[in-house]
Design an enzyme around this catalytic site. Structure first.
Site, PDB file in Angstrom:
ATOM      1  N   CYS B 226       1.819 -10.506  -4.771  1.00  0.00           N
ATOM      2  CA  CYS B 226       3.230 -10.132  -5.067  1.00  0.00           C
ATOM      3  C   CYS B 226       3.944 -10.802  -6.109  1.00  0.00           C
ATOM      4  O   CYS B 226       5.063 -10.277  -6.434  1.00  0.00           O
ATOM      5  CB  CYS B 226       3.995 -10.553  -3.550  1.00  0.00           C
ATOM      6  SG  CYS B 226       3.475 -12.108  -2.895  1.00  0.00           S
ATOM      7  N   GLU B 288       6.255  -5.426 -14.383  1.00  0.00           N
ATOM      8  CA  GLU B 288       5.683  -4.658 -13.189  1.00  0.00           C
ATOM      9  C   GLU B 288       5.990  -3.289 -13.098  1.00  0.00           C
ATOM     10  O   GLU B 288       5.155  -2.365 -12.766  1.00  0.00           O
ATOM     11  CB  GLU B 288       6.164  -5.432 -11.791  1.00  0.00           C
ATOM     12  CG  GLU B 288       5.084  -5.170 -10.742  1.00  0.00           C
ATOM     13  CD  GLU B 288       5.464  -5.741  -9.491  1.00  0.00           C
ATOM     14  OE1 GLU B 288       4.414  -6.475  -9.009  1.00  0.00           O
ATOM     15  OE2 GLU B 288       6.478  -5.787  -9.091  1.00  0.00           O
ATOM     16  N   GLU B 293      -0.673   1.621 -12.975  1.00  0.00           N
ATOM     17  CA  GLU B 293      -1.375   1.505 -11.693  1.00  0.00           C
ATOM     18  C   GLU B 293      -0.463   1.832 -10.444  1.00  0.00           C
ATOM     19  O   GLU B 293      -0.681   2.195  -9.521  1.00  0.00           O
ATOM     20  CB  GLU B 293      -1.980   0.197 -11.365  1.00  0.00           C
ATOM     21  CG  GLU B 293      -3.137  -0.037 -12.523  1.00  0.00           C
ATOM     22  CD  GLU B 293      -2.342  -0.948 -13.615  1.00  0.00           C
ATOM     23  OE1 GLU B 293      -1.187  -1.192 -13.820  1.00  0.00           O
ATOM     24  OE2 GLU B 293      -3.293  -1.014 -14.651  1.00  0.00           O
TER      25      GLU B 293
END
Ligand code: SF4
Ligand code: SF4
Ligand code: SF4
Ligand code: SF4
Lengths: 264, 522
Positions: B226, B288, B293
């Site tokens: 995470c 992020e 992806e």
């Protein structure tokens, strides 16, 4: 005694600490739109040193290199030999320094320098020429130049030029092909006090590689010799130039008293 | 001397006129040399200021020298050179605490090695280093009548945001934060704690599969995923351990994927109209959201340009928006989250501090393995709490045996354990890693408290989180009613096909971007 800096470009990580150190020590402006680092680093009167970010190829693979540039402090500097006002001088330690009190603003040095180092303070009404002083005062006290001291990786070595040349040769020999076989500044323009090692060709890094190996000063001396017979008629002109310098110096000293010396 | 000092000299010499004169060549050169008349010697530069450590004669080693390099294209952090004083603090934290800077060989390849944790922005005493600002982007979306701007808030921002408004460290401001966001014009306010619960359900299900031998290519120990800084650290320095990383996305990205799929569908909203923002204690989250992806909504709707998340604001950025709007933050009424993606358990909340993900996961994993509620110790899992760099615990699970876990914060500590895992010397089943010391409560996007950030601050913010968890009835992720609803109405099974498509990801090895330094024996 000729002090020198050996800059090993393979050790530079592009942090730009050297450019900040230079500005702090020399009280140069951090100007918007004229970054001292990055792909579009700007070489100007407030950036005596720049670190240009270059994306190049090495052995078929992309590599990023960071090229710190500043005045190379030639052994026989063209700028010094073309300056009829003796505003560019070589210090005891070997730094090529600029004396604003002597400069008449002719900018011959800018034309003479094969590396286009001296810059002009175009934004000022009565400008000075501007370039790296190799931190002459700091090295006269036995310290290293500001940029050299601030480098986190030790990419720069300050010392006698002969020692630095020997060190450079040793690194090339012991590097197992890590470096290209070229010490930039050993011969360029008759030899410079800043020396560079690299693992990719200097021309790929945007450095001036088409300079003759004989000192530029050897041409300019010839040329300047012709000025002597013309001296007689020069008195009037000289007076005008002196006025220029004097007026700028006056303004400067009155401004200096007001000028805040701390950076913003 | 030729010039008479009384003679008026303020007749301006025009540049053109002067250049004409100068073009007349070096006549004066000789004159000046002959005249030998010098005014006061002046110099340029060479008289400014440098920190004391740089003002020593000779080539003495300097303990703290220089600063970290920052890629001009770094999505998370940026630096204003005019504010940098070369104190070297950024480098200290990056090299000694995070073990990133200085831990790769030179010359560099084609990357500025950075995991975007933003600790340097917390340590920088002059705030020369900051997050890359996203306020303008969010402002533009808020001003666009065609956009529905949805925001989610991370667990850790609600125990830190108050400090920006003079409230004591660790003040609980969940409700005020929600009200402030509504006043700033956000159309929906969701809770990342909800998706933290979801992360736990997926991650615990995954862990159970690995423990019961159904992990396939994914071995034990399972590593948490995470923290985007930690994930990038593995990709750079431990690419061989990528299969150990949980494939579950971070709570931010799970929420992002659901907002533009589940929520858009349920509310009959065109996902193109949604502008999805998060408020995070973290600068790494800005990195992020750009990872390819993670573009799940784009694949779900087959619209390649869709991004699961459109912008990330740090806690500091939100504070500055609230100040700009002149809201009296401490006095705001306590708002509540919007339904569907707003309910959460205490387990989701404790994601915000080191040890929290582990404790939350154990509560659910125990249930999945045994069918029973976890024992009381899993609700005050002392051994994984606190600020020890590496914490270890074991919990015996009937029918399975002991479950060995480790909890790590600060990446220097992670190296120690990962080297053991790499060598096959670890007995752990599950390892939680958070990049930032203390976990997200002192993430790189949190309000500055003191420099360098201190443990007292970390303890107080963490205590606020545990206190809320303890006071909550709902303390297990799998019991969250909106999570149950989500699986029943949309996702199907945990780790099922759609869950995999939206909530799981893969990782890329970044081994070719650097040559790690050989560990030095000290
Ligand atoms: S030697 Fe001094 S003046 Fe020259 S680039 Fe370095 S810091 Fe600047
Ligand atoms: S301080 Fe050193 S590493 Fe940083 S940019 Fe300058 S030469 Fe390169
Ligand atoms: S964000 Fe983290 S990894 Fe990147 S430079 Fe700062 S401290 Fe280092
Ligand atoms: S911590 Fe900030 S002020 Fe200090 S060297 Fe790094 S960027 Fe400069």
């Amino acid at each position: 005694m000729t002090k020198s800096v050996l800059l090993d470009l393979t050790q530079c990580i592009g942090c730009g600490a050297c450019t900040v150190a230079c500005k702090l020590w020399n009280q140069l402006e951090f100007a918007d739109g004229a970054p001292a680092t990055g792909e579009k680093a700007v070489k100007d009167h407030s950036n005596w040193t720049t670190v240009t970010f270059r994306k190049v190829q090495k052995d078929g693979a992309p590599v990023w290199r960071f090229v710190k540039e500043q005045c190379l402090h030639c052994l026989e500097p063209a700028c010094v030999s073309v300056c009829f006002a003796k505003a560019l001088q070589i210090s005891k330690e070997g730094a090529v320094v600029y004396r604003p009190d002597l400069c008449v603003g002719c900018r011959y040095c800018m034309l003479g320098c094969p590396f286009s180092v001296p810059k002009y303070e175009w934004q000022r009404s009565l400008p000075n020429v501007s370039k790296c002083q190799m931190c002459a005062g700091k090295i006269a006290q036995g310290e290293v130049p500001a940029c050299v001291g601030a480098c986190p990786t030790g990419a720069m070595t300050f010392g006698e030029r002969d020692d630095n040349l020997a060190l450079a040769r040793q690194r090339i020999e012991q590097g197992n092909g890590r470096y290209i076989n070229h010490i930039y500044g050993e011969k360029e323009a008759g030899g410079t006090r800043w020396l560079y090692l690299s693992d990719v060709d200097f021309s790929k890094l945007g450095m001036v590689t088409n300079v003759p190996e004989v000192p530029i000063a050897s041409f300019t001396d010839d040329y300047l010799r012709w000025t002597v017979p013309l001296l007689a008629g020069g008195a009037l002109l000289f007076t005008a130039l002196r006025h220029y310098t004097k007026r700028r110096n006056d303004i400067e000293s009155s401004q200096a008293s007001q000028k805040e010396s701390k950076k913003k | 001397m030729e010039d008479d000092p009384k003679k008026k000299t303020d007749v301006p010499v025009s540049r053109r006129g002067f250049l004409k004169l100068a073009a007349g060549a070096g006549i004066a050169g000789g004159a000046s040399s002959l005249s030998g008349c010098l005014v006061n010697e002046q110099k340029v530069g060479d008289s400014g200021w440098l920190p004391q450590q740089y003002r020593v004669p000779g080539n003495w080693p300097v303990q703290v020298r220089g600063r970290i390099p920052i890629d001009p294209a770094n999505p998370a952090i940026t630096r204003d050179d005019a504010k940098c004083v070369l104190c070297g603090q950024c480098q200290e934290v990056c090299e000694k605490i995070q073990t990133v800077h200085g831990h790769y060989e030179l010359p560099v390849k084609d990357d500025f090695i950075c995991i975007h944790c933003g600790q340097c922005s917390l340590w920088c005493p002059t705030a020369a280093i900051t997050e890359t600002f996203s306020i303008a982007k969010v402002d533009a979306a808020l001003a666009d009548p065609g956009k529905i701007v949805i925001v989610q808030t991370a667990p850790a921002t609600r125990v830190a945001l108050g400090e920006e408004f003079g409230m004591p460290v660790g003040s609980w401001v969940q409700g005020q934060q929600i009200s402030a966001l509504r006043k700033l014009g956000f159309a929906r306010v969701f809770d990342t704690n909800f998706s933290a619960d979801l992360t736990i359900v997926e991650e615990a299900t995954e862990l159970v599969a690995r423990i019961t031998g159904k992990g396939g290519k994914h071995p034990l120990p399972q590593l948490t995923s995470c923290c985007p800084g930690w994930v990038k650290f593995v990709e750079y320095f431990y690419p061989d351990l990528i299969p150990n990383l949980s494939t579950a996305k971070s709570p931010q990205q799970m929420m992002g994927a659901l907002i533009k799929t589940y929520y858009a569908k349920t509310g009959n909203i065109d996902p193109e109209k949604i502008f999805s923002v998060s408020v995070m204690p973290c600068t790494g989250k800005k990195f992020e959201i750009d990872r390819p992806e993670y573009h799940a909504a784009a694949r779900y709707w087959n619209r390649p340009h869709l991004r699961d998340m459109d912008a990330v604001l740090t806690t500091r950025e939100l504070a500055s928006m609230i100040k700009r709007a002149n809201l009296n933050f401490p006095e705001l009424p306590e708002g509540s989250y919007d339904p569907l993606l707003g309910a959460s358990s205490g387990a989701g909340l404790i994601f915000g501090n080191s040890g929290g993900v582990m404790e939350a996961a154990v509560r659910s994993a125990y249930f999945y393995l045994t069918g029973n509620k976890a024992p009381p110790e899993a609700f005050e899992f002392k051994k994984v709490r606190g600020l020890e760099g590496v914490k270890e615990a074991s919990l015996s699970i009937p029918g399975v045996g002991p479950l060995h876990v480790a909890v790590i914060h600060g990446l220097k500590n992670a190296r120690v354990v990962m080297d053991k895992v790499r060598a096959g010397n670890s007995r752990y089943h599950f390892i939680e890693v958070m990049s930032c010391p203390g976990g997200c409560v002192s993430g790189g996007g949190q309000p500055r408290s003191s420099t360098p950030p201190g443990d007292e601050m970390r303890r107080m913010r963490t205590a606020a989180i545990y206190q809320r968890d303890a006071g909550q009835n709902l303390r297990e992720s799998y019991k969250n009613p909106e999570i149950k609803q989500l699986y029943a109405n949309f996702l199907g099974e945990p780790c099922g096909e759609l869950a995999h498509k939206l909530l799981h990801t893969d990782y890329v090895s970044r081994a070719d971007r650097l040559q790690p330094k050989k560990p030095q024996k000290t």
